[in-house]
Design an enzyme around this catalytic site. Structure first.
Site, PDB file in Angstrom:
ATOM      1  N   THR A  36       0.868  -1.391  -0.141  1.00  0.00           N
ATOM      2  CA  THR A  36       0.189   0.052  -0.211  1.00  0.00           C
ATOM      3  C   THR A  36       0.987   1.133  -0.128  1.00  0.00           C
ATOM      4  O   THR A  36       0.370   2.283  -0.404  1.00  0.00           O
ATOM      5  CB  THR A  36      -0.855  -0.092   1.094  1.00  0.00           C
ATOM      6  OG1 THR A  36      -0.133  -0.117   2.532  1.00  0.00           O
ATOM      7  CG2 THR A  36      -1.942  -0.994   1.238  1.00  0.00           C
ATOM      8  N   ASP A  37       2.083   1.168   0.490  1.00  0.00           N
ATOM      9  CA  ASP A  37       3.165   2.288   0.699  1.00  0.00           C
ATOM     10  C   ASP A  37       3.239   2.860  -0.619  1.00  0.00           C
ATOM     11  O   ASP A  37       3.275   4.460  -0.825  1.00  0.00           O
ATOM     12  CB  ASP A  37       4.086   2.090   1.466  1.00  0.00           C
ATOM     13  CG  ASP A  37       5.151   1.417   1.060  1.00  0.00           C
ATOM     14  OD1 ASP A  37       4.801   0.406   0.031  1.00  0.00           O
ATOM     15  OD2 ASP A  37       6.225   1.097   1.633  1.00  0.00           O
ATOM     16  N   GLY A  70      17.209 -11.236   3.967  1.00  0.00           N
ATOM     17  CA  GLY A  70      16.161 -12.033   3.052  1.00  0.00           C
ATOM     18  C   GLY A  70      15.080 -12.426   3.856  1.00  0.00           C
ATOM     19  O   GLY A  70      14.326 -13.437   3.274  1.00  0.00           O
ATOM     20  N   ALA A  71      14.645 -12.266   4.986  1.00  0.00           N
ATOM     21  CA  ALA A  71      13.479 -12.460   5.637  1.00  0.00           C
ATOM     22  C   ALA A  71      12.328 -11.649   5.598  1.00  0.00           C
ATOM     23  O   ALA A  71      11.349 -11.643   6.356  1.00  0.00           O
ATOM     24  CB  ALA A  71      13.882 -12.973   7.246  1.00  0.00           C
ATOM     25  N   LEU A 120      12.112  -8.464   6.641  1.00  0.00           N
ATOM     26  CA  LEU A 120      12.521  -7.759   7.848  1.00  0.00           C
ATOM     27  C   LEU A 120      12.959  -6.597   7.877  1.00  0.00           C
ATOM     28  O   LEU A 120      13.168  -5.653   8.701  1.00  0.00           O
ATOM     29  CB  LEU A 120      12.938  -8.583   9.118  1.00  0.00           C
ATOM     30  CG  LEU A 120      11.839 -10.144   9.198  1.00  0.00           C
ATOM     31  CD1 LEU A 120      12.690 -10.805  10.376  1.00  0.00           C
ATOM     32  CD2 LEU A 120      10.577  -9.344   9.705  1.00  0.00           C
ATOM     33  N   SER A 174      17.549  -4.111   4.705  1.00  0.00           N
ATOM     34  CA  SER A 174      18.489  -3.194   4.108  1.00  0.00           C
ATOM     35  C   SER A 174      17.966  -1.859   4.464  1.00  0.00           C
ATOM     36  O   SER A 174      18.871  -0.975   4.736  1.00  0.00           O
ATOM     37  CB  SER A 174      18.056  -3.206   2.569  1.00  0.00           C
ATOM     38  OG  SER A 174      16.826  -3.233   2.381  1.00  0.00           O
ATOM     39  N   ASP A 194       9.443   0.935   5.037  1.00  0.00           N
ATOM     40  CA  ASP A 194      10.357   0.416   5.899  1.00  0.00           C
ATOM     41  C   ASP A 194      11.394   1.108   6.357  1.00  0.00           C
ATOM     42  O   ASP A 194      11.859   1.065   7.682  1.00  0.00           O
ATOM     43  CB  ASP A 194      11.506  -0.667   4.789  1.00  0.00           C
ATOM     44  CG  ASP A 194      10.565  -1.545   4.240  1.00  0.00           C
ATOM     45  OD1 ASP A 194       9.222  -1.818   4.951  1.00  0.00           O
ATOM     46  OD2 ASP A 194      11.006  -2.396   3.281  1.00  0.00           O
TER      47      ASP A 194
END
Length: 388
Positions: A36-37, A123-124, A126, A129, A173
Site C-alpha cells: 500500500t505504501d 532476506g527474511a 524484515l 536493508s 520500511d
C-alpha cells in the site's frame, strides 16, 4: 557482535582510531497494510528488537570506507564525489547510497569510516536493508550536524534504495526504522507522512506476536515487485485517479467493474482489489487497537494474507503453511509480512498458546520436507537512536 564495546574495538582495530559514536536502527515487521505504501496508502509497522548498528567517524578527505562484520571480505573503499547509482558494491550499496542521497540533497558529507553489524535476518522480509540505510543516515546526520528530522532521514534512505540501489520500494520500511517507538505500532499515512503511535502492548493483553522466518530467501530486485507497482499505477490511470489511495473502499466493486469493462488486464484488477481492501484493513485494525480489542485483529490479519496470496500473488507454499498450520493450532490470526516470495509471516497468539502453536508450525514444516523455520516474538521496539 553482542555489544557496543565489541563494535568499537572492531572499528578501532580496523581503522586505527576510535569511532566518534555508535548508532542503531531496527528492522521491522508490518502488522497490516502490504504493497500500500507506494500507492499513497496506509501501513502499520512496528520495530523489532533486532538492529543494524554502526560505529562511525568523520573523514575530511572525501573517502568513504565501509566494512561489515557480517559479510566476508575487506573494507569497501569509495570516493564520495564518485558515487553513482547502479554501480554495484553489493551490500555496501545501501550505506553508500545514503551518502550519495545526502550529497544529492545538498548536504556536506566529506567522508566517513563506517563499521556495521546487524542482527536483522537478511532476506527474511524484515527490512535489513532499511536498517542499514537508516543507521547510516542517522549517524551522518548527527556527526555532520545536518539537522534532519527522523522522517527526512527516512525519505533520504528510501531515495538511496530507489535511485542508487535500484529497488522501487515505498517509504514504509525506512519510516518504521527511523520513527517507531517502544510498545507501539506506527500508523503511517504514506501520502503526507503523518504518523501516529498506536499502543500495541501485547503482554498487557496476554498476547504474543510471533515472527516465523521461513528461511526462503526473497530478492525484490527480480522484477516481481516492480511489476506489481506498475500494475497498481496502471489501475489508477485506468480509473482516472492519482493513486489507488484515492479509491474509497465502498467504491471498490464499481471500480473493479469499470476496469473489467475497459478490458484491463486481469492482474491489474486483482492488484487494485488487494490495495484498496488492505488500506481498509489498516483502518479496521487501528479501530480495534484503539478500542482495546486486540484479539479481534487476528481474523483481519488472516484476511490480509488471503488477499496477498490470491489477489497480489506474492505468497509461497511455506508462507501459506505457516498461516494454515498456526490457525489450525489455535492462533488468533496470521499473515505473511513484507514483500513476500519467501521471508516471514506473523502469527497473533494467546500467550498461553504460543509454544503449542510454534510446535505445530515446526511439525508442519518437517512433515512437508521444508527447512526448519526460525521463530521469535516480535516485541514492539524503539526506532533509530544513538547508543554510544
Amino acid at each position: 557482535m553482542t555489544d557496543n564495546a565489541e563494535l568499537v574495538t572492531a572499528f578501532t582495530e580496523l581503522y586505527g582510531t576510535a569511532p566518534e559514536g555508535v548508532w542503531a536502527a531496527p528492522g521491522r515487521v508490518n502488522l497490516i497494510g502490504e504493497y500500500t505504501d507506494f500507492n499513497d496508502g496506509f501501513v502499520m509497522p512496528l520495530a523489532l528488537p533486532h538492529t543494524a548498528r554502526a560505529a562511525v567517524a568523520r573523514r575530511t578527505d572525501g573517502e568513504l570506507r565501509l566494512h561489515s562484520t557480517d559479510v566476508p571480505g575487506g573494507v569497501v573503499q569509495l570516493r564520495v564525489d564518485e558515487l553513482a547509482p547502479h554501480s554495484g558494491h553489493g551490500w555496501a550499496a545501501y550505506p553508500a547510497g545514503v551518502v550519495w542521497a545526502l550529497c544529492e540533497a545538498g548536504h556536506q558529507v566529506t567522508g566517513a569510516d563506517i563499521q556495521l553489524t546487524s542482527t536483522v535476518p537478511t532476506g527474511a522480509g524484515l527490512s535489513s536493508s532499511a536498517a542499514l540505510e537508516v543507521v547510516t543516515a542517522l549517524a551522518l546526520n548527527d556527526l555532520f550536524e545536518l539537522g534532519l528530522s527522523a522522517s527526512e532521514l527516512a525519505v533520504l534512505a528510501q531515495r538511496a534504495e530507489n535511485a542508487f540501489v535500484g529497488v522501487p520500494c515505498g517509504v514504509m520500511d525506512q519510516m518504521a526504522s527511523a520513527c517507531c517507538t517502544d510498545g507501539h505500532a506506527l500508523h503511517l499515512d504514506t501520502r503526507d507522512l503523518t504518523q501516529r503511535q498506536v499502543s500495541f502492548d501485547l503482554a498487557a493483553h496476554g498476547l504474543r506476536l510471533l515472527v516465523v522466518d521461513t528461511r526462503v530467501k526473497h530478492a525484490l530486485g527480480d522484477g516481481a515487485y516492480a511489476e506489481r507497482r506498475a500494475g497498481c499505477e496502471a489501475g489508477a490511470r485506468a480509473l482516472g485517479i492519482g493513486t489507488l489511495r484515492d479509491l474509497p473502499y465502498d467504491g471498490l466493486d464499481a471500480a473493479l467493474d469499470t476496469l473489467a469493462g475497459a478490458g484491463a488486464d486481469e492482474s491489474v484488477v486483482r492488484y487494485v482489489r488487494h490495495v484498496v481492501s488492505d488500506n481498509a484493513r489498516v483502518e479496521q485494525v487501528i479501530a480495534l487497537l484503539d478500542a482495546g480489542d486486540v484479539r479481534a485483529a487476528g481474523p483481519v490479519l488472516t484476511a490480509g494474507h488471503v488477499s496477498l496470496r490470491d489477489d497480489l500473488r506474492v505468497s509461497c507454499p511455506e508462507l501459506d503453511l505457516v498461516v494454515s498450520a498456526a490457525n489450525a493450532a489455535g492462533a488468533l490470526g496470521a499473515r505473511m509480512t513484507g514483500g513476500g516470495f519467501g521471508g516471514s509471516a506473523i502469527v497473533l497468539v494467546e500467550e498461553a498458546d504460543g509454544d503449542a502453536v510454534t510446535k505445530s508450525v515446526l511439525e508442519a514444516f518437517t512433515s512437508a520436507g521444508y527447512a526448519t523455520p526460525g521463530v521469535f516474538p516480535a516485541v514492539p521496539s524503539a526506532g533509530a537512536r544513538r547508543t554510544g
